[in-house]
Design a protein around this motif. Structure first.
Motif, PDB file in Angstrom:
ATOM      1  N   LEU A 187       4.177   2.245  -9.910  1.00 43.90           N
ATOM      2  CA  LEU A 187       3.499   2.257 -11.199  1.00 43.90           C
ATOM      3  C   LEU A 187       3.928   3.430 -12.077  1.00 43.90           C
ATOM      4  CD1 LEU A 187      -0.156   1.297 -10.170  1.00 43.90           C
ATOM      5  CD2 LEU A 187       1.722  -0.203 -10.872  1.00 43.90           C
ATOM      6  N   SER A 188       4.742   4.322 -11.537  1.00 41.76           N
ATOM      7  CA  SER A 188       5.154   5.512 -12.272  1.00 41.76           C
ATOM      8  C   SER A 188       6.144   5.171 -13.382  1.00 41.76           C
ATOM      9  CB  SER A 188       5.792   6.516 -11.306  1.00 41.76           C
ATOM     10  OG  SER A 188       6.296   7.634 -12.009  1.00 41.76           O
ATOM     11  N   ARG A 198      -5.715  -4.032 -13.041  1.00 43.20           N
ATOM     12  CA  ARG A 198      -7.004  -3.576 -13.558  1.00 43.20           C
ATOM     13  C   ARG A 198      -7.975  -4.751 -13.633  1.00 43.20           C
ATOM     14  NH1 ARG A 198      -3.757  -0.649 -17.704  1.00 43.20           N
ATOM     15  NH2 ARG A 198      -3.224   1.355 -16.752  1.00 43.20           N
ATOM     16  N   ARG A 215       0.827  -1.212   0.000  1.00 41.34           N
ATOM     17  CA  ARG A 215       0.000   0.000   0.000  1.00 41.34           C
ATOM     18  C   ARG A 215       0.862   1.263   0.000  1.00 41.34           C
ATOM     19  NH1 ARG A 215      -2.889  -3.092   3.860  1.00 41.34           N
ATOM     20  NH2 ARG A 215      -2.070  -1.820   5.575  1.00 41.34           N
ATOM     21  N   GLU A 216       1.971   1.212   0.719  1.00 44.75           N
ATOM     22  CA  GLU A 216       2.832   2.385   0.833  1.00 44.75           C
ATOM     23  C   GLU A 216       3.493   2.755  -0.496  1.00 44.75           C
ATOM     24  OE1 GLU A 216       6.876   3.837   3.242  1.00 44.75           O
ATOM     25  OE2 GLU A 216       5.948   1.877   3.695  1.00 44.75           O
ATOM     26  N   HIS A 217       3.918   1.765  -1.258  1.00 45.98           N
ATOM     27  CA  HIS A 217       4.737   2.037  -2.435  1.00 45.98           C
ATOM     28  C   HIS A 217       4.027   1.826  -3.773  1.00 45.98           C
ATOM     29  CE1 HIS A 217       8.299   2.632  -0.002  1.00 45.98           C
ATOM     30  NE2 HIS A 217       8.098   1.472   0.606  1.00 45.98           N
ATOM     31  N   MET A 218       2.801   1.335  -3.763  1.00 46.48           N
ATOM     32  CA  MET A 218       2.148   0.957  -5.010  1.00 46.48           C
ATOM     33  C   MET A 218       2.109   2.088  -6.029  1.00 46.48           C
ATOM     34  SD  MET A 218       0.717  -1.009  -7.096  1.00 46.48           S
ATOM     35  CE  MET A 218       0.497  -2.498  -6.140  1.00 46.48           C
ATOM     36  N   ARG A 219       1.589   3.227  -5.651  1.00 46.21           N
ATOM     37  CA  ARG A 219       1.432   4.314  -6.619  1.00 46.21           C
ATOM     38  C   ARG A 219       2.768   4.683  -7.251  1.00 46.21           C
ATOM     39  NH1 ARG A 219      -2.575   7.925  -7.531  1.00 46.21           N
ATOM     40  NH2 ARG A 219      -3.684   7.211  -5.667  1.00 46.21           N
ATOM     41  N   ALA A 220       3.809   4.783  -6.447  1.00 41.55           N
ATOM     42  CA  ALA A 220       5.122   5.162  -6.970  1.00 41.55           C
ATOM     43  C   ALA A 220       5.686   4.069  -7.882  1.00 41.55           C
ATOM     44  CB  ALA A 220       6.086   5.438  -5.823  1.00 41.55           C
ATOM     45  N   ALA A 244       0.942  -1.729 -14.198  1.00 36.46           N
ATOM     46  CA  ALA A 244      -0.384  -1.190 -13.886  1.00 36.46           C
ATOM     47  C   ALA A 244      -1.501  -2.088 -14.390  1.00 36.46           C
ATOM     48  CB  ALA A 244      -0.528   0.215 -14.481  1.00 36.46           C
TER      49      ALA A 244
END
Length: 271
Positions: A150-151, A198, A143-148, A194
């Motif tokens: 996917l960059s 989905r 949860r902490e690193h997921m968004r980063a 990413a």
């Protein structure tokens, strides 16, 4: 040995093959943003290679496999990809599925049933995906690193994957292997990373239909996939056995390779 098979839609899937021919196959399925290289310790273990034929696949979009633009959200695509590997490996294969690989294995059972399987081993695995799915609960590190992660900006993704790879294991891992895990993650295109998320699909009906021996291995200190995901699988798969790696992280096959290989060998021989 490296070779390849053709999966769904003509996609070429890379394989690493070790061990003795004309013996029971063990097929290894890696997790999200990884490769068949994560199974290096198993592929080099004489206690396994002298008794079994080991086949480690690269998922589409990962490792040495092709990188198609679509198909990552379709259970049939994953099911057919694994079916092609199982056809290559031979009948009654034990399938060892790590992390996202558990969902790929469940997709195969969802579409093709269990006829090709001799047994299954879920390792730090999810069996479903989507919000509030009990078999797919991710831990605080994810949860902490997921968004980063996917960059497509390396200044964002590289530090995130470095921290993720370091935190993924709870025990010491050889430096070269840790760097190989990090390199495998960064080699997966951001669009593929990413695309694998989905999806929204439950699997309780699939789990309760499994009629082959099942072993669920999970670290009690896994910060990537919640131990509750393992408890869900153990509770739904008829006759499933759980093996808890006390204070273990997300990759017991790397952190505790000798222990993991011994457990795998015993399970495969019992099957």
């Amino acid at each position: 040995m490296r070779t390849e098979v053709v999966g769904h839609g003509g996609v070429r899937l890379g394989l690493r093959v070790e061990g003795t021919t004309n013996t029971r196959p063990i097929v290894f399925v890696h997790g999200w943003a990884q490769s068949s290289g994560c199974w290096a310790a198993q592929l080099a273990d004489p206690a396994l290679t002298e008794r079994f034929r080991l086949v480690a696949m690269d998922l589409r979009g990962h490792g040495a496999s092709d990188v198609p633009a679509t198909g990552y959200d379709d259970p049939r695509v994953w099911a057919d990809d694994l079916a092609a590997v199982l056809d290559f490996a031979g009948p009654d294969a034990i399938v060892v599925a790590w992390s996202y690989g558990g969902l790929v294995l469940v997709d195969h059972i969802r579409v093709h049933g269990t006829a090709r399987l001799g047994g299954i081993v879920l390792v730090g695995a999810i069996t479903e995906i989507g919000r509030d799915r009990p078999g797919g609960r991710v831990g605080p590190l994810m949860r902490e690193h997921m968004r980063a992660m996917l960059s497509d900006d390396p200044d964002i993704a590289v530090p995130a994957f470095t921290a993720f790879t370091r935190g993924m294991v709870a025990g010491p891992v050889p430096g070269a292997q840790a760097q190989a895990l990090l390199g495998a993650s960064l080699s997966v295109p951001p669009a593929v990373r990413a695309a694998l998320f989905r999806r929204d699909i439950g699997s309780e009906d699939v789990l309760v239909s499994i009629d082959k021996p099942a072993l669920v291995v999970h670290g009690t200190a896994d910060r990537v996939i919640e131990p509750s995901a393992a408890e869900h699988a153990i509770g739904k798969i008829p006759g499933a056995r759980g093996r808890w790696v006390v204070d273990g992280g997300h990759a017991p096959f790397a952190e505790s390779a000798a222990e993991f290989d011994a457990v795998l060998r015993q399970f495969a021989e019992e099957c």
